[in-house]
Design a protein around this motif. Structure first.
Motif, PDB file in Angstrom:
ATOM      1  N   ALA A 149     -34.525  -0.635 -55.969  1.00 17.40           N
ATOM      2  CA  ALA A 149     -35.708  -1.104 -56.697  1.00 17.40           C
ATOM      3  C   ALA A 149     -36.484  -2.109 -55.848  1.00 17.40           C
ATOM      4  O   ALA A 149     -35.880  -2.922 -55.137  1.00 17.40           O
ATOM      5  CB  ALA A 149     -35.294  -1.760 -58.016  1.00 17.40           C
ATOM      6  N   PHE A 186     -42.513   0.915 -63.955  1.00 20.61           N
ATOM      7  CA  PHE A 186     -41.685   1.607 -62.956  1.00 20.61           C
ATOM      8  C   PHE A 186     -42.532   2.112 -61.790  1.00 20.61           C
ATOM      9  O   PHE A 186     -42.212   1.891 -60.623  1.00 20.61           O
ATOM     10  CB  PHE A 186     -40.957   2.773 -63.630  1.00 20.61           C
ATOM     11  CG  PHE A 186     -40.028   3.525 -62.721  1.00 20.61           C
ATOM     12  CD1 PHE A 186     -38.688   3.182 -62.638  1.00 20.61           C
ATOM     13  CD2 PHE A 186     -40.489   4.579 -61.951  1.00 20.61           C
ATOM     14  CE1 PHE A 186     -37.829   3.876 -61.795  1.00 20.61           C
ATOM     15  CE2 PHE A 186     -39.640   5.278 -61.109  1.00 20.61           C
ATOM     16  CZ  PHE A 186     -38.302   4.929 -61.027  1.00 20.61           C
ATOM     17  N   TRP A 229     -37.117  -3.752 -50.286  1.00 18.23           N
ATOM     18  CA  TRP A 229     -36.468  -2.828 -51.221  1.00 18.23           C
ATOM     19  C   TRP A 229     -34.999  -3.211 -51.364  1.00 18.23           C
ATOM     20  O   TRP A 229     -34.290  -3.318 -50.364  1.00 18.23           O
ATOM     21  CB  TRP A 229     -36.591  -1.402 -50.712  1.00 18.23           C
ATOM     22  CG  TRP A 229     -36.256  -0.357 -51.717  1.00 18.23           C
ATOM     23  CD1 TRP A 229     -35.021   0.113 -52.031  1.00 18.23           C
ATOM     24  CD2 TRP A 229     -37.178   0.349 -52.564  1.00 18.23           C
ATOM     25  NE1 TRP A 229     -35.100   1.071 -53.016  1.00 18.23           N
ATOM     26  CE2 TRP A 229     -36.416   1.236 -53.354  1.00 18.23           C
ATOM     27  CE3 TRP A 229     -38.555   0.324 -52.711  1.00 18.23           C
ATOM     28  CZ2 TRP A 229     -37.001   2.088 -54.282  1.00 18.23           C
ATOM     29  CZ3 TRP A 229     -39.129   1.164 -53.638  1.00 18.23           C
ATOM     30  CH2 TRP A 229     -38.368   2.034 -54.405  1.00 18.23           C
ATOM     31  N   GLY A 259     -32.533  -1.590 -61.493  1.00 16.29           N
ATOM     32  CA  GLY A 259     -32.397  -0.416 -60.649  1.00 16.29           C
ATOM     33  C   GLY A 259     -33.014   0.832 -61.220  1.00 16.29           C
ATOM     34  O   GLY A 259     -33.389   0.892 -62.394  1.00 16.29           O
ATOM     35  N   VAL A 260     -33.125   1.854 -60.363  1.00 13.50           N
ATOM     36  CA  VAL A 260     -33.795   3.092 -60.737  1.00 13.50           C
ATOM     37  C   VAL A 260     -33.071   3.803 -61.877  1.00 13.50           C
ATOM     38  O   VAL A 260     -33.698   4.412 -62.752  1.00 13.50           O
ATOM     39  CB  VAL A 260     -33.944   4.005 -59.495  1.00 13.50           C
ATOM     40  CG1 VAL A 260     -32.582   4.451 -58.975  1.00 13.50           C
ATOM     41  CG2 VAL A 260     -34.808   5.214 -59.809  1.00 13.50           C
ATOM     42  N   ASN A 305     -36.155  -2.749 -65.116  1.00 10.41           N
ATOM     43  CA  ASN A 305     -36.447  -2.002 -63.899  1.00 10.41           C
ATOM     44  C   ASN A 305     -35.944  -2.701 -62.644  1.00 10.41           C
ATOM     45  O   ASN A 305     -35.663  -2.042 -61.638  1.00 10.41           O
ATOM     46  CB  ASN A 305     -37.951  -1.721 -63.806  1.00 10.41           C
ATOM     47  CG  ASN A 305     -38.387  -0.591 -64.709  1.00 10.41           C
ATOM     48  OD1 ASN A 305     -38.257   0.568 -64.377  1.00 10.41           O
ATOM     49  ND2 ASN A 305     -38.898  -0.936 -65.895  1.00 10.41           N
TER      50      ASN A 305
END
Length: 469
Positions: A353, A325, A347, A173-174, A170
């Motif tokens: 993320a 997440f 962020w 990245g998304v 995670n």
């Protein structure tokens, strides 16, 4: 603009006609805030993946023991789906009207102020979310230890490796987080449907079935206690609130995400329980310690037992990844609003993320895993530790719907909960009942969880909210 900036009575509107938050507006210019990258299918996979975990292979036997008849058994699961749908409608109004990465944290702040929001974020970081991650990771560790033991602390070691690995995924990245979730969810869904097909189409071995213990027939048990287990098995759909600001098609689609998720979850639960009941009977289910294993053993033999073990591991992994997440999003929101935790509110615009929030969450979860290894009763201890605090804040979020209707009556609400105020009253009543039950039926761990929550008040003395800009 900071999240603490007052919101206009009518939020700014994006190009596709959806309301945007200050954070989203800022993201469009800097890329340093959460961006709307999550598809509806990703959101549904996250929510269903969180809810449909390993619990469906354990709690049906407890529900059977406290209902005593197939009619009451299925009624309990249908009622659980109905109560969850009622709660989802309440959350749909909150998440579409106030879309924010902080989810419940943001709703509580707008309704009850920064102190309540701070306590919730503290509880989520130290008890609720990290406890859930540790609990689910222990399920994976327990099953993997049965396959390949590496010492007296095998479960804890495997659990820690799961948390570390999925936290790293995670952090990347998304897209990595949601992509991994979609793959895990697809495998889990196929596995669950295989169990349903086996249970409904393959006749059990009479000898193997006869060898299973059976509870006394006619035991009616306690329907109220059965609902506690059912609603705990349905728990987790509220995590949708934490991704409302990152939904690509706009926060209005959260209604579809929540309703579709609850329908899918309820359908899967009814199918699985139908397979259990058809193969084992209500009496054998009530006496079972592992109803999924018993079903596969009497139909597929030991090969089926190995299959169900791997499926439980996959279900738990799916829930762990989704919980990691969504959990870090609250920590990020806490850092954005309170100076003492400012390092959490960073962020990574490159990966989209909250890296520091993810790392902190992972470290605390692994500390709880270590605590479980010391007590040698990790799973039950963490259940007791988390339940009362979870239901307290769930109730508070339900009450926030009433408060915000009064405090902010003129704000545009893309979706209004139907049959107000009856619908949210039912939801709040359910939460209050489960709060009572979690205190009445759990042990010392519940008191420890409440103590950790109260310790958060010490941080309130030094936690200064960031100044509005």
């Amino acid at each position: 603009m900071k999240e603490s900036t007052p919101v206009r009575p009518f939020p700014p509107v994006s190009a596709n006609g959806n309301a945007t938050t200050p954070a989203q507006h800022h993201a469009a210019h800097t890329g340093g805030e959460p961006r709307p990258l999550i598809r509806v299918i990703d959101a549904v996979a996250l929510i269903v993946g969180i809810v449909v975990g390993a619990g469906i292979f354990r709690t049906p036997s407890l529900v059977a023991a406290n209902t005593g008849s197939p009619e009451l058994f299925f009624s309990a699961w249908l009622l659980g789906g109905a109560v969850s749908l009622v709660g989802a409608l309440c959350y749909a109004e909150l998440s579409t009207t106030f879309p924010h990465t902080g989810g419940d944290y943001h709703f509580l702040m707008r309704s009850f102020g920064k102190r309540m929001a701070f306590l919730f974020a503290w509880a989520r970081m130290s008890i609720i979310q990290t406890g859930s991650i540790a609990l689910l990771a222990y399920i994976v560790g327990d099953y993997l230890s049965q396959i390949y033991a590496i010492g007296p602390y095998s479960s804890a070691v495997f659990a820690a490796l799961v948390v570390a690995s999925l936290t790293a995924v995670n952090i990347l990245g998304v897209h990595f987080g949601t992509g991994t979730q979609n793959i895990l969810f697809a495998i889990e869904l196929i596995g669950i449907l295989c169990v349903v097909v086996v249970g409904l189409s393959i006749s059990p071995s009479p000898a193997a079935l006869e060898a299973l213990p059976a509870a006394a027939s006619g035991n009616t048990g306690a329907m109220g206690l059965a609902m506690v287990f059912v609603l705990l098995t349905f728990g987790g759909w509220n995590e949708a609130g934490y991704i409302s600001a990152e939904l690509r098609s706009g926060s209005r689609k959260m209604v579809h995400v929540l309703v579709f998720s609850i329908i899918i979850i309820t359908t899967l639960y009814l199918l699985v329980n139908w397979a259990f009941l058809k193969t084992l009977s209500i009496e054998r289910m009530a006496a079972s310690e592992a109803v999924g294993i018993d079903l596969m053993r009497v139909t597929w033999g030991e090969t089926g037992v190995l299959f169900i073990g791997l499926l439980v591991v996959m279900a738990a992994l799916t829930s762990v990844n989704a919980t990691i997440f969504t959990g870090a999003r609250t920590n990020y929101a806490l850092g954005r609003d309170f100076t003492v935790f400012a390092w959490l509110g960073r962020w990574n615009k490159k990966t989209s993320a909250p890296v520091n929030a993810l790392l902190t969450q992972g470290i605390i979860a692994m500390a709880l895993i270590g605590l479980g290894a010391i007590t040698r009763n990790g799973f039950q201890s963490i259940v007791d530790f988390t339940a009362p605090v979870f239901w307290f804040f769930f109730l508070a979020t339900g009450l926030a719907l009433f408060v915000l209707r009064v405090k902010e009556p003129n704000i545009r609400r893309p979706f209004r909960v139907p049959w107000y105020p009856v619908t949210p009253i039912i939801f709040c009543g359910s939460c209050a009942y489960l709060l009572y039950s979690s205190l009445a039926y759990t042990g010392v761990g519940a008191l420890v969880g409440v103590g950790v929550l109260l310790s958060g008040m010490l941080f309130l003395l030094i936690a200064k909210p960031k100044q509005k800009q």
